[in-house]
Write a protein that holds these residues in place. Structure first.
Motif, PDB file in Angstrom:
ATOM      1  N   ARG A 171       0.799  -1.223   0.000  1.00 11.99           N
ATOM      2  CA  ARG A 171       0.000   0.000   0.000  1.00 11.99           C
ATOM      3  C   ARG A 171       0.836   1.279   0.000  1.00 11.99           C
ATOM      4  O   ARG A 171       0.287   2.358  -0.209  1.00 11.99           O
ATOM      5  N   PHE A 172       2.168   1.162   0.251  1.00  9.07           N
ATOM      6  CA  PHE A 172       2.948   2.405   0.295  1.00  9.07           C
ATOM      7  C   PHE A 172       4.383   2.263  -0.214  1.00  9.07           C
ATOM      8  O   PHE A 172       5.124   3.245  -0.234  1.00  9.07           O
ATOM      9  N   CYS A 173       4.785   1.066  -0.642  1.00 13.19           N
ATOM     10  CA  CYS A 173       6.185   0.831  -1.015  1.00 13.19           C
ATOM     11  C   CYS A 173       6.416   0.835  -2.525  1.00 13.19           C
ATOM     12  O   CYS A 173       7.324   0.156  -3.021  1.00 13.19           O
ATOM     13  N   TYR A 174       5.633   1.598  -3.256  1.00 13.37           N
ATOM     14  CA  TYR A 174       5.759   1.612  -4.715  1.00 13.37           C
ATOM     15  C   TYR A 174       7.173   1.972  -5.160  1.00 13.37           C
ATOM     16  O   TYR A 174       7.726   1.355  -6.073  1.00 13.37           O
ATOM     17  N   SER A 175       7.795   2.955  -4.517  1.00 14.99           N
ATOM     18  CA  SER A 175       9.108   3.430  -4.971  1.00 14.99           C
ATOM     19  C   SER A 175      10.223   2.420  -4.701  1.00 14.99           C
ATOM     20  O   SER A 175      11.275   2.476  -5.335  1.00 14.99           O
ATOM     21  N   ILE A 176      10.016   1.496  -3.770  1.00 13.52           N
ATOM     22  CA  ILE A 176      11.042   0.488  -3.465  1.00 13.52           C
ATOM     23  C   ILE A 176      10.513  -0.922  -3.733  1.00 13.52           C
ATOM     24  O   ILE A 176      11.025  -1.898  -3.199  1.00 13.52           O
ATOM     25  N   ARG A 177       9.495  -1.028  -4.571  1.00  8.32           N
ATOM     26  CA  ARG A 177       8.823  -2.311  -4.790  1.00  8.32           C
ATOM     27  C   ARG A 177       9.781  -3.391  -5.294  1.00  8.32           C
ATOM     28  O   ARG A 177       9.694  -4.548  -4.873  1.00  8.32           O
ATOM     29  N   ASP A 178      10.697  -3.013  -6.186  1.00  8.52           N
ATOM     30  CA  ASP A 178      11.625  -4.014  -6.716  1.00  8.52           C
ATOM     31  C   ASP A 178      12.610  -4.482  -5.646  1.00  8.52           C
ATOM     32  O   ASP A 178      13.018  -5.651  -5.633  1.00  8.52           O
ATOM     33  N   ALA A 179      12.985  -3.587  -4.744  1.00 10.36           N
ATOM     34  CA  ALA A 179      13.944  -3.939  -3.693  1.00 10.36           C
ATOM     35  C   ALA A 179      13.349  -4.896  -2.672  1.00 10.36           C
ATOM     36  O   ALA A 179      14.086  -5.549  -1.932  1.00 10.36           O
ATOM     37  N   LEU A 180      12.021  -5.003  -2.625  1.00 13.02           N
ATOM     38  CA  LEU A 180      11.368  -5.886  -1.658  1.00 13.02           C
ATOM     39  C   LEU A 180      10.938  -7.218  -2.265  1.00 13.02           C
ATOM     40  O   LEU A 180      10.352  -8.052  -1.574  1.00 13.02           O
ATOM     41  N   SER A 181      11.234  -7.434  -3.537  1.00 16.83           N
ATOM     42  CA  SER A 181      10.842  -8.701  -4.161  1.00 16.83           C
ATOM     43  C   SER A 181      11.544  -9.916  -3.552  1.00 16.83           C
ATOM     44  O   SER A 181      10.955 -11.000  -3.529  1.00 16.83           O
ATOM     45  N   PRO A 182      12.780  -9.820  -3.026  1.00 16.75           N
ATOM     46  CA  PRO A 182      13.393 -11.017  -2.433  1.00 16.75           C
ATOM     47  C   PRO A 182      12.633 -11.571  -1.232  1.00 16.75           C
ATOM     48  O   PRO A 182      12.706 -12.766  -0.954  1.00 16.75           O
ATOM     49  N   ILE A 183      11.904 -10.724  -0.524  1.00 18.73           N
ATOM     50  CA  ILE A 183      11.128 -11.208   0.619  1.00 18.73           C
ATOM     51  C   ILE A 183       9.675 -11.475   0.242  1.00 18.73           C
ATOM     52  O   ILE A 183       9.091 -12.482   0.658  1.00 18.73           O
ATOM     53  N   PHE A 184       9.076 -10.606  -0.575  1.00 16.98           N
ATOM     54  CA  PHE A 184       7.649 -10.706  -0.852  1.00 16.98           C
ATOM     55  C   PHE A 184       7.318 -11.381  -2.177  1.00 16.98           C
ATOM     56  O   PHE A 184       6.143 -11.564  -2.491  1.00 16.98           O
ATOM     57  N   LEU A 191       1.964  -6.129  -7.731  1.00 12.05           N
ATOM     58  CA  LEU A 191       0.960  -5.923  -6.689  1.00 12.05           C
ATOM     59  C   LEU A 191       0.977  -4.469  -6.216  1.00 12.05           C
ATOM     60  O   LEU A 191      -0.077  -3.859  -6.019  1.00 12.05           O
ATOM     61  N   CYS A 192       2.169  -3.913  -6.035  1.00 12.13           N
ATOM     62  CA  CYS A 192       2.283  -2.512  -5.616  1.00 12.13           C
ATOM     63  C   CYS A 192       1.675  -1.572  -6.654  1.00 12.13           C
ATOM     64  O   CYS A 192       1.025  -0.577  -6.301  1.00 12.13           O
ATOM     65  N   GLU A 193       1.893  -1.872  -7.915  1.00 10.45           N
ATOM     66  CA  GLU A 193       1.330  -1.033  -8.975  1.00 10.45           C
ATOM     67  C   GLU A 193      -0.194  -1.061  -8.936  1.00 10.45           C
ATOM     68  O   GLU A 193      -0.847  -0.018  -9.080  1.00 10.45           O
ATOM     69  N   ARG A 194      -0.762  -2.245  -8.723  1.00 13.42           N
ATOM     70  CA  ARG A 194      -2.227  -2.352  -8.659  1.00 13.42           C
ATOM     71  C   ARG A 194      -2.785  -1.614  -7.448  1.00 13.42           C
ATOM     72  O   ARG A 194      -3.799  -0.908  -7.550  1.00 13.42           O
ATOM     73  N   GLU A 195      -2.132  -1.772  -6.308  1.00 13.88           N
ATOM     74  CA  GLU A 195      -2.618  -1.119  -5.093  1.00 13.88           C
ATOM     75  C   GLU A 195      -2.511   0.400  -5.208  1.00 13.88           C
ATOM     76  O   GLU A 195      -3.405   1.127  -4.769  1.00 13.88           O
ATOM     77  N   LYS A 198      -5.270   1.647  -7.407  1.00 15.09           N
ATOM     78  CA  LYS A 198      -6.549   1.564  -6.711  1.00 15.09           C
ATOM     79  C   LYS A 198      -6.713   2.733  -5.738  1.00 15.09           C
ATOM     80  O   LYS A 198      -7.779   3.348  -5.653  1.00 15.09           O
ATOM     81  N   ILE A 199      -5.647   3.041  -4.992  1.00 13.54           N
ATOM     82  CA  ILE A 199      -5.702   4.142  -4.020  1.00 13.54           C
ATOM     83  C   ILE A 199      -5.938   5.473  -4.725  1.00 13.54           C
ATOM     84  O   ILE A 199      -6.771   6.286  -4.311  1.00 13.54           O
ATOM     85  N   LEU A 200      -5.212   5.701  -5.819  1.00 15.80           N
ATOM     86  CA  LEU A 200      -5.358   6.962  -6.550  1.00 15.80           C
ATOM     87  C   LEU A 200      -6.733   7.085  -7.197  1.00 15.80           C
ATOM     88  O   LEU A 200      -7.320   8.171  -7.242  1.00 15.80           O
ATOM     89  N   SER A 201      -7.264   5.964  -7.685  1.00 12.75           N
ATOM     90  CA  SER A 201      -8.590   6.010  -8.316  1.00 12.75           C
ATOM     91  C   SER A 201      -9.690   6.292  -7.297  1.00 12.75           C
ATOM     92  O   SER A 201     -10.745   6.812  -7.647  1.00 12.75           O
ATOM     93  N   ASP A 202      -9.417   5.954  -6.030  1.00  7.70           N
ATOM     94  CA  ASP A 202     -10.387   6.233  -4.964  1.00  7.70           C
ATOM     95  C   ASP A 202     -10.284   7.670  -4.462  1.00  7.70           C
ATOM     96  O   ASP A 202     -11.031   8.067  -3.557  1.00  7.70           O
TER      97      ASP A 202
END
Length: 309
Positions: A171-184, A191-195, A198-202
Motif C-alpha cells: 500500500r505504500f512501497c511503490y518506490s522500493i517495490r523491486d527492492a522488496l521482491s526477495p522477501i515478498f 501488486l504494488c502497482e495495482r494497489e 486503486k488508491i489513486l482512483s479512490d
C-alpha cells in the motif's frame, strides 16, 4: 463474551499446528526477469546467493537472535528469531546521503521486521518512529506482533505476520517495490502497482496513513491463525498471555474461523492472500475432524460418530 474453558484436558491434546523445526517455510525469492535484476543492481540489493531458483526452500542463510521479549513465545512459539537477511540502499530524502536498509524475516514462521520499510519510505509522515505501531493498531493487529527493543540492533523493531506485512507494504512501497521482491516475491512489484492505482482512483492521497488500512479478510486470517497458535501453547504448557483470556475465542470457534478464513494459508506457507473461504458446512466438518484428532488421536473405530447431517 469469549471463554477459555478448554474442550479437552491438556494431557489429551495432540499437536496439529506446528512449525517444522528449522524448516525454511519462507525462502528468498531470487530475481529471474532481466529488468528486475537490473533494478536490484540499482538498489544494490545484496542477496546471500546468486542462485536463480525462485523457490529454493533448501537454501538457508540463518541468523539467530535471542530475545527476552515476554510475549514472543506466544507470537512465534519460541523465544528466538531465526532470520533471513538481505540489504538494499536508498538515498536519504533530506540529506541525500546513502542509507543501507536491512530486511529480516523469520524463515520458519514468516514474521517480518517491518520497520525498515517505513524508514526507507519517500513520505515524511510514514518515516516517523511511531508509524509502524499506529499502522498495527489501525488494522486491529495489536495481539499479533512483537516489538523488539533490546539485544542485537538488527533485530529491533516491529515484527508482524508475513501476510499482513505484504499487504501493508503493497500500500505504500511503490518506490522500493523491486527492492522488496526477495522477501515478498517476484509478483510484489506488480501488486504494488495495482494497489497504488486503486488508491489513486479512490481519490485518496498515496502515502498517507489512512491508505495503510488492509483488507479485512487478511486481518481476520492473521488473527485466526494467532488464536490457534495461542490455544496450542495453552494445551502444551498451560500458560496464556496476560489479558488474553477474555479476548481469545473458544477453541472450537478458533479452529472454525481459522479453517474458514485461512484455507490454504499455511500450505503453501507463502500464499499471499487467503483462498476463497470454505462454505460453512465444510468448515464445520473440518473443524470437528480436527477437534476429534486433538482429543482422541488419529482416526480409530472408537472415535465418536461424526456424520454430515
Amino acid at each position: 463474551m469469549a471463554t477459555t474453558s478448554p474442550c479437552m484436558m491438556a494431557s489429551e491434546r495432540r499437536e496439529v499446528f506446528t512449525y517444522e523445526e528449522d524448516r525454511v517455510n519462507y525462502p528468498y525469492y531470487f530475481p529471474q526477469a532481466e529488468d528486475l535484476q537490473k533494478s536490484h543492481q540499482a538498489f544494490r540489493v545484496q542477496l546471500p546467493s546468486s542462485d536463480s531458483n525462485t523457490h529454493d526452500n533448501d537454501f538457508k542463510d540463518a541468523r539467530y537472535y535471542r530475545t527476552f521479549h515476554r510475549d514472543l513465545k506466544y507470537i512465534l512459539k519460541r523465544t528466538d528469531l531465526r532470520a533471513h537477511k538481505y540489504t538494499f540502499v536508498t538515498q536519504d530524502h533530506d540529506s541525500g546521503r546513502e542509507i543501507t536498509h536491512s530486511v529480516l524475516w523469520d524463515y520458519e514462521t514468516g514474521h517480518v521486521r517491518i520497520s525498515p520499510m517505513f524508514k526507507s519510505s519517500e513520505f515524511d509522515a510514514l518515516r516517523k518512529k511511531n508509524t509502524p505501531r499506529r499502522c498495527v493498531t489501525r488494522n486491529g493487529l495489536n495481539d499479533c506482533y512483537a516489538s523488539i527493543t533490546g539485544g542485537n540492533i538488527e533485530a529491533q523493531g516491529f515484527w508482524i505476520p508475513y501476510l499482513a506485512a505484504k499487504a501493508i507494504c503493497s500500500r505504500f512501497c511503490y518506490s522500493i517495490r523491486d527492492a522488496l521482491s526477495p522477501i515478498f516475491g517476484n509478483d510484489f512489484p506488480a501488486l504494488c502497482e495495482r494497489e497504488r492505482a486503486k488508491i489513486l482512483s479512490d481519490g485518496k492521497g498515496y502515502g498517507s496513513e489512512e491508505t495503510l488500512q488492509i483488507e479485512n479478510s487478511v486481518v481476520e486470517a492473521v488473527k485466526a491463525k494467532q488464536a490457534v497458535v495461542e490455544w496450542q501453547i495453552y494445551f502444551e504448557e498451560g500458560t496464556m498471555r496476560t489479558g488474553r483470556q477474555e479476548k481469545l475465542p473458544p477453541i472450537e470457534n478458533a479452529w472454525k474461523q481459522y479453517l474458514t478464513t485461512c484455507k490454504g494459508l499455511w500450505v503453501p506457507p507463502r500464499l499471499s492472500y487467503p483462498e476463497p473461504p470454505l462454505n460453512q458446512q465444510e468448515a464445520d466438518i473440518q473443524a470437528a475432524s480436527i477437534l476429534m484428532a486433538l482429543k482422541y488421536g488419529d482416526p480409530e473405530p472408537e472415535w465418536p460418530i461424526f456424520q454430515n447431517a
